[in-house]
Motif scaffolding. Sequence first.
Motif, short mmCIF file in Angstrom:
data_model
loop_
_atom_site.label_atom_id
_atom_site.label_comp_id
_atom_site.label_asym_id
_atom_site.label_seq_id
_atom_site.Cartn_x
_atom_site.Cartn_y
_atom_site.Cartn_z
N MET A 60 0.85 -1.19 0.00
CA MET A 60 0.00 0.00 0.00
C MET A 60 0.89 1.24 0.00
O MET A 60 1.91 1.29 0.68
N ASP A 61 0.46 2.21 -0.79
CA ASP A 61 1.21 3.44 -0.91
C ASP A 61 1.28 4.17 0.45
O ASP A 61 0.31 4.19 1.20
N LYS A 62 2.43 4.73 0.77
CA LYS A 62 2.62 5.40 2.05
C LYS A 62 1.69 6.59 2.21
O LYS A 62 1.17 6.86 3.29
N GLU A 63 1.43 7.31 1.11
CA GLU A 63 0.56 8.47 1.19
C GLU A 63 -0.86 8.05 1.52
O GLU A 63 -1.56 8.68 2.33
N LEU A 64 -1.31 6.93 0.91
CA LEU A 64 -2.66 6.43 1.17
C LEU A 64 -2.79 5.94 2.61
O LEU A 64 -3.81 6.15 3.28
N LEU A 65 -1.73 5.28 3.11
CA LEU A 65 -1.75 4.80 4.49
C LEU A 65 -1.87 5.96 5.48
O LEU A 65 -2.59 5.89 6.47
N ARG A 66 -1.19 7.07 5.21
CA ARG A 66 -1.26 8.24 6.08
C ARG A 66 -2.67 8.80 6.12
O ARG A 66 -3.18 9.18 7.18
N VAL A 67 -3.33 8.85 4.97
CA VAL A 67 -4.69 9.38 4.90
C VAL A 67 -5.65 8.49 5.69
O VAL A 67 -6.53 8.98 6.42
N VAL A 68 -5.47 7.17 5.55
CA VAL A 68 -6.35 6.23 6.26
C VAL A 68 -6.20 6.40 7.78
O VAL A 68 -7.18 6.42 8.53
N ILE A 69 -4.96 6.57 8.27
CA ILE A 69 -4.71 6.74 9.71
C ILE A 69 -5.36 8.02 10.21
O ILE A 69 -5.96 8.07 11.29
N ILE A 70 -5.27 9.11 9.41
CA ILE A 70 -5.87 10.38 9.80
C ILE A 70 -7.38 10.26 9.90
O ILE A 70 -8.01 10.75 10.84
N LEU A 71 -8.01 9.58 8.93
CA LEU A 71 -9.47 9.40 8.94
C LEU A 71 -9.92 8.58 10.15
O LEU A 71 -10.93 8.90 10.79
#
Length: 232
Positions: free
Chosen positions: A1-12
């Motif tokens: 999984m892309d690191k940028e997508l993982l960051r967004v998921v954690i924030i949500l």
Amino acid sequence: MDKELLRVVIILIGMLVMIGMLLWHFFKSLRERRDADDYFDDTEYSDSLVDEFEVDEDDDEMDIFPIPDAVDGDGLLDDESINPVPRASAKADVVKEQPKTALPALIEFSLVARADEGFNGEDLFEAFERVGLEYGSVKVFERIDKNRLVDFAVASMIDPGTFPDTGLEDFYCPGIVFYMQPREVDKPLAVFDDFIETIDTLAVELDGVVWDNQRQPLTAETIAQFRQMLAR
């Protein structure tokens, strides 16, 4: 999984958790407030408690305390207010006499014989006569003042406390008791001094031991305490 997508998921996920906590606290406080309102609506004592703490203006408890007269503000600037005139002397004040109720109701000292047989009746009568005590109508000896009033009395330790007027040679008692009622005399301290002097004289003449009101040997300290009490 892309690191940028993982960051967004954690924030949500974090935002959802915070929103959930806020909603939980909101509904909890709303429920507690509703429970409190229901309690005060249902309690049968609410009205009576309110009535109990209503203050009647006519019965205000502050009226119990005296309120000094109002002072004119200009009066505070008067010379006498700023520099009050000193009082002449404390001695000029009215001295209140000590109320009789502040004195002890009764002072009781005893004289106990050293001899095993006690005091003999004849010896007692002779000694009492020498110190100026008079045999009274109630068969005890009394100190009579100039107004024919009793200052103090002397009774026998044998019940009922009286002395016989006949058969003195056969009468013996282990001791004698001295009674003084400070509230009933005009000059309690002067009478007390005579009281003590009489006891001391009889103690020497009759060979006895003086006891205080606690049935302990009478000391100078005890006498001083009584004198101070009567002199105040």
